[in-house]
Design an enzyme around this catalytic site. Sequence first.
Site: not given
Length: 424
Positions: A348, A305-306
């Site tokens: 995300e 994920d970011i």
Amino acid sequence: MASVSIIEGFEKLRLLDAAIEQSYNAVVITDADLDAGPRIVYVNAGFERMTGYSREEALGQTPRILQGPATSRAVLDRLRGALLSGEYFEGETVNYRKDGSAYEVRWHISPVHASDHGDAITHFVSVQKDVTEERRRDDELRLLSTALEVSVDPVLITDPDGTITYVNAAFEEQTGYSRNEAVGRNPRFLQSGQQDAAFYREMWETLKRGDAFRGEFVNRRRDGNLMNMEQSISPVTDAYGRITHYVSISKDVTDRVRMEDEIRRLAHTDWLTGLANRLSLGNTLEAEMERSRRYGRPLSLIMFDIDHFKDFNDDYGHETGDDVLKRLADTVQGALREADALGRWGGEEFMIVVPETTGAGAEAMAEKLRKAVAGMETACPVAVTASFGVTEMRQGDTPKTFARRVDEAMYQAKEAGRNRVVLL
């Protein structure tokens, strides 16, 4: 010799009288007095059946006893003009029986001359046919033809060999082929190739049994575009049960099929990135785990994920955040193998199902992806990075335990400082 000729003459007259009397059509003979009549001097049995008047009731009357409100004045005027001119007349109008019921009649009226040299006309011979049933059938055919022509559904008719004999205007509009281009051809020129030979074999087997065939066809328009058709094809038989034609009535369901495909796509696709959604990716994971167990092949998962994604949304807005997610999805998808399955797991978070790959191999892949993400350009004014977790399937794993472990690996990557890969 003279007596023989007389006998032969009487025999001919007898045969002629029998033929006229037994004729199915009505035969009426009148005199030629157009001022006072003309008066009926002979009717046959066919006239009695057609009109309901007996011979005794008709003799001495004028044909006006058969006329009524719907009898065409224009036809009567033409008839009188022909009789005055001594010409042959043919026409149709409405007459009335003795009981008042109407019927449609076709007249063939010829003048009879006193000699072969065109002397004065002595009689008129009228052969009359009741064409009520013919006109009813003609009217039905016209009505059916009009209904076919104005139908919004395409209609196609072929002969028993499958050669097109008729198409309506809706067929022309739907397919782009004019009537002249279609008639005389076999409907196979519309085939798109998306249905196999077994489909058409079943169709013909059904039709040749005399049964109707219903199915969904994928055909091709003249411009090359595909069209989905719900089609009903019925055999038409003659009085002896022989198939004379096939009638196909279609309904264009292209929009419906396109909508159903879109609904199916949306049910398995993330609305923002276009990737597989959690449901679809979960199904893929289950299938790959089963395949891995069956064939004893390795299977790994990558989850990422970011980093600091919430800060992007808070500082630069959700539109920028959405752009980052879409750029990330495109970047990672472009770096994967065809067999790898990427999907949005939630928020995300993204997950990759990596078949035929050990944990070490998936770790190396994740490292390449981490660098690709760090180097991508986005609408965000600061650098975007991602944290990656990697794990390989183990004995006794379920989809739930497998996914939970890769999630833990990603969490450890974040705890270790982010923008890194952790194999667990």
